[in-house]
Design a protein around this motif. Structure first.
Motif, PDB file in Angstrom:
ATOM      1  N   ILE A   1      12.446  35.763   4.871  1.00  6.90           N
ATOM      2  CA  ILE A   1      13.184  34.877   3.967  1.00  6.90           C
ATOM      3  C   ILE A   1      13.911  35.754   2.957  1.00  6.90           C
ATOM      4  O   ILE A   1      13.292  36.546   2.253  1.00  6.90           O
ATOM      5  CB  ILE A   1      12.246  33.891   3.235  1.00  6.90           C
ATOM      6  N   LYS A   2      15.235  35.614   2.917  1.00  8.72           N
ATOM      7  CA  LYS A   2      16.057  36.311   1.916  1.00  8.72           C
ATOM      8  C   LYS A   2      16.393  35.292   0.845  1.00  8.72           C
ATOM      9  O   LYS A   2      17.137  34.351   1.066  1.00  8.72           O
ATOM     10  CB  LYS A   2      17.327  36.879   2.573  1.00  8.72           C
ATOM     11  N   VAL A   3      15.790  35.471  -0.324  1.00  8.53           N
ATOM     12  CA  VAL A   3      15.912  34.522  -1.425  1.00  8.53           C
ATOM     13  C   VAL A   3      17.249  34.708  -2.147  1.00  8.53           C
ATOM     14  O   VAL A   3      17.660  35.837  -2.430  1.00  8.53           O
ATOM     15  CB  VAL A   3      14.741  34.708  -2.420  1.00  8.53           C
ATOM     16  N   HIS A   4      17.906  33.599  -2.439  1.00  9.06           N
ATOM     17  CA  HIS A   4      19.149  33.641  -3.213  1.00  9.06           C
ATOM     18  C   HIS A   4      18.842  34.191  -4.610  1.00  9.06           C
ATOM     19  O   HIS A   4      17.823  33.832  -5.209  1.00  9.06           O
ATOM     20  CB  HIS A   4      19.744  32.232  -3.314  1.00  9.06           C
ATOM     21  N   PRO A   5      19.701  35.047  -5.147  1.00  6.74           N
ATOM     22  CA  PRO A   5      19.420  35.685  -6.448  1.00  6.74           C
ATOM     23  C   PRO A   5      19.174  34.726  -7.614  1.00  6.74           C
ATOM     24  O   PRO A   5      18.444  35.063  -8.539  1.00  6.74           O
ATOM     25  CB  PRO A   5      20.673  36.520  -6.713  1.00  6.74           C
ATOM     26  N   ARG A   6      19.749  33.527  -7.577  1.00  8.90           N
ATOM     27  CA  ARG A   6      19.547  32.592  -8.701  1.00  8.90           C
ATOM     28  C   ARG A   6      18.327  31.691  -8.537  1.00  8.90           C
ATOM     29  O   ARG A   6      18.002  30.919  -9.429  1.00  8.90           O
ATOM     30  CB  ARG A   6      20.783  31.712  -8.877  1.00  8.90           C
ATOM     31  N   GLU A   7      17.646  31.794  -7.426  1.00  3.17           N
ATOM     32  CA  GLU A   7      16.504  30.910  -7.184  1.00  3.17           C
ATOM     33  C   GLU A   7      15.282  31.290  -7.996  1.00  3.17           C
ATOM     34  O   GLU A   7      15.044  32.463  -8.279  1.00  3.17           O
ATOM     35  CB  GLU A   7      16.119  30.934  -5.704  1.00  3.17           C
ATOM     36  N   LYS A   8      14.488  30.283  -8.310  1.00  4.51           N
ATOM     37  CA  LYS A   8      13.226  30.462  -9.038  1.00  4.51           C
ATOM     38  C   LYS A   8      12.015  30.208  -8.141  1.00  4.51           C
ATOM     39  O   LYS A   8      10.888  30.445  -8.540  1.00  4.51           O
ATOM     40  CB  LYS A   8      13.163  29.486 -10.226  1.00  4.51           C
ATOM     41  N   THR A   9      12.230  29.724  -6.932  1.00  9.57           N
ATOM     42  CA  THR A   9      11.153  29.348  -6.022  1.00  9.57           C
ATOM     43  C   THR A   9      10.322  30.558  -5.615  1.00  9.57           C
ATOM     44  O   THR A   9      10.863  31.599  -5.255  1.00  9.57           O
ATOM     45  CB  THR A   9      11.738  28.694  -4.753  1.00  9.57           C
ATOM     46  N   ASN A  10       8.998  30.397  -5.650  1.00 10.18           N
ATOM     47  CA  ASN A  10       8.080  31.419  -5.167  1.00 10.18           C
ATOM     48  C   ASN A  10       7.715  31.045  -3.725  1.00 10.18           C
ATOM     49  O   ASN A  10       6.766  30.309  -3.482  1.00 10.18           O
ATOM     50  CB  ASN A  10       6.839  31.495  -6.040  1.00 10.18           C
ATOM     51  N   TYR A  11       8.458  31.557  -2.771  1.00  8.07           N
ATOM     52  CA  TYR A  11       8.279  31.183  -1.375  1.00  8.07           C
ATOM     53  C   TYR A  11       6.945  31.642  -0.801  1.00  8.07           C
ATOM     54  O   TYR A  11       6.470  31.089   0.183  1.00  8.07           O
ATOM     55  CB  TYR A  11       9.438  31.706  -0.524  1.00  8.07           C
ATOM     56  N   SER A  12       6.315  32.623  -1.407  1.00  9.00           N
ATOM     57  CA  SER A  12       5.021  33.089  -0.899  1.00  9.00           C
ATOM     58  C   SER A  12       3.940  32.015  -1.048  1.00  9.00           C
ATOM     59  O   SER A  12       2.926  32.056  -0.362  1.00  9.00           O
ATOM     60  CB  SER A  12       4.595  34.381  -1.593  1.00  9.00           C
ATOM     61  N   LEU A  13       4.151  31.046  -1.913  1.00  8.45           N
ATOM     62  CA  LEU A  13       3.202  29.935  -2.062  1.00  8.45           C
ATOM     63  C   LEU A  13       3.263  28.973  -0.878  1.00  8.45           C
ATOM     64  O   LEU A  13       2.306  28.245  -0.617  1.00  8.45           O
ATOM     65  CB  LEU A  13       3.483  29.157  -3.345  1.00  8.45           C
ATOM     66  N   TYR A  14       4.365  28.960  -0.161  1.00  4.22           N
ATOM     67  CA  TYR A  14       4.591  27.991   0.905  1.00  4.22           C
ATOM     68  C   TYR A  14       4.623  28.601   2.309  1.00  4.22           C
ATOM     69  O   TYR A  14       4.415  27.902   3.294  1.00  4.22           O
ATOM     70  CB  TYR A  14       5.920  27.254   0.669  1.00  4.22           C
ATOM     71  N   PHE A  15       4.925  29.887   2.398  1.00  2.00           N
ATOM     72  CA  PHE A  15       5.086  30.558   3.683  1.00  2.00           C
ATOM     73  C   PHE A  15       4.270  31.852   3.659  1.00  2.00           C
ATOM     74  O   PHE A  15       4.751  32.889   3.206  1.00  2.00           O
ATOM     75  CB  PHE A  15       6.564  30.868   3.946  1.00  2.00           C
ATOM     76  N   GLU A  16       3.051  31.795   4.161  1.00  2.00           N
ATOM     77  CA  GLU A  16       2.107  32.897   4.003  1.00  2.00           C
ATOM     78  C   GLU A  16       2.434  34.153   4.796  1.00  2.00           C
ATOM     79  O   GLU A  16       2.381  35.251   4.266  1.00  2.00           O
ATOM     80  CB  GLU A  16       0.695  32.422   4.360  1.00  2.00           C
ATOM     81  N   SER A  17       2.758  34.051   6.060  1.00  2.00           N
ATOM     82  CA  SER A  17       2.911  35.249   6.885  1.00  2.00           C
ATOM     83  C   SER A  17       4.367  35.725   6.982  1.00  2.00           C
ATOM     84  O   SER A  17       4.682  36.600   7.772  1.00  2.00           O
ATOM     85  CB  SER A  17       2.355  34.997   8.281  1.00  2.00           C
ATOM     86  N   VAL A  18       5.211  35.173   6.151  1.00  2.00           N
ATOM     87  CA  VAL A  18       6.630  35.503   6.166  1.00  2.00           C
ATOM     88  C   VAL A  18       6.902  36.686   5.234  1.00  2.00           C
ATOM     89  O   VAL A  18       6.309  36.783   4.166  1.00  2.00           O
ATOM     90  CB  VAL A  18       7.448  34.269   5.713  1.00  2.00           C
ATOM     91  N   LEU A  19       7.790  37.569   5.663  1.00  4.21           N
ATOM     92  CA  LEU A  19       8.247  38.652   4.791  1.00  4.21           C
ATOM     93  C   LEU A  19       9.329  38.080   3.893  1.00  4.21           C
ATOM     94  O   LEU A  19      10.288  37.475   4.382  1.00  4.21           O
ATOM     95  CB  LEU A  19       8.805  39.817   5.615  1.00  4.21           C
ATOM     96  N   ILE A  20       9.169  38.243   2.584  1.00  2.22           N
ATOM     97  CA  ILE A  20      10.105  37.656   1.628  1.00  2.22           C
ATOM     98  C   ILE A  20      10.864  38.770   0.907  1.00  2.22           C
ATOM     99  O   ILE A  20      10.262  39.685   0.351  1.00  2.22           O
ATOM    100  CB  ILE A  20       9.369  36.753   0.625  1.00  2.22           C
ATOM    101  N   ILE A  21      12.187  38.663   0.949  1.00  4.19           N
ATOM    102  CA  ILE A  21      13.050  39.586   0.217  1.00  4.19           C
ATOM    103  C   ILE A  21      13.583  38.843  -0.995  1.00  4.19           C
ATOM    104  O   ILE A  21      14.405  37.937  -0.877  1.00  4.19           O
ATOM    105  CB  ILE A  21      14.236  40.061   1.078  1.00  4.19           C
ATOM    106  N   SER A  22      13.109  39.225  -2.163  1.00  2.11           N
ATOM    107  CA  SER A  22      13.580  38.572  -3.382  1.00  2.11           C
ATOM    108  C   SER A  22      14.495  39.486  -4.190  1.00  2.11           C
ATOM    109  O   SER A  22      15.002  39.085  -5.227  1.00  2.11           O
ATOM    110  CB  SER A  22      12.400  38.108  -4.231  1.00  2.11           C
ATOM    111  N   ASP A  23      14.716  40.712  -3.696  1.00  2.00           N
ATOM    112  CA  ASP A  23      15.644  41.626  -4.370  1.00  2.00           C
ATOM    113  C   ASP A  23      17.038  40.995  -4.365  1.00  2.00           C
ATOM    114  O   ASP A  23      17.459  40.426  -3.359  1.00  2.00           O
ATOM    115  CB  ASP A  23      15.695  42.970  -3.644  1.00  2.00           C
TER     116      ASP A  23
END
Length: 130
Positions: free
Chosen positions: A69-91
């Motif tokens: 999951i590549k998080v949009h720079p303006r988002e505040k959502t913590n995707y790790s709370l909803y998607f456990e085994s997913v690699l999250i890019i919040s940079d």
């Protein structure tokens, strides 16, 4: 990108605070699907829970162990709370930079990210319908 000197490439990477460890792990991973998120709840287009459900429905047929999951720079959502085994890019780097650096995947899923139209043509593009 290939025509830029090492110092110019490093300058660009520094501007976006690119995490080299993240890039190394991406290039060594078996992950093949990228979800580009949008500021849907932050912009008042839907609630936070509606946004999460939209994304859960969009990725339900894919192996979460192969999802990024590549998080949009303006988002505040913590995707790790909803998607456990997913690699999250919040940079806050543009997705295009990942591809300039040799990142390879099979598909991109998004609701309405313009970034999907600037990636290599051989990558499957899936546009989510709400």
């Amino acid at each position: 990108w290939e025509n830029k000197s090492d110092s110019k490439q490093n300058y660009i990477l520094d501007i976006f605070s690119v995490n080299q460890n993240l890039l190394n792990s991406l290039n060594q991973s078996e992950r093949d699907t990228l979800l580009l998120t949008q500021c849907l709840s932050e912009d008042g287009l839907m609630t936070e829970l509606e946004k999460i459900e939209l994304y859960k429905k969009a990725i339900k047929n894919y192996d979460l162990n192969k999802l990024i999951i590549k998080v949009h720079p303006r988002e505040k959502t913590n995707y790790s709370l909803y998607f456990e085994s997913v690699l999250i890019i919040s940079d806050p780097m543009p997705v295009q930079l990942l591809f300039l650096l040799g990142f390879e995947i099979k598909r991109i899923i998004t609701y309405n990210s313009s970034g999907v139209y600037t990636i290599p043509k051989n990558i499957e593009k899936i546009i989510i319908k709400s």
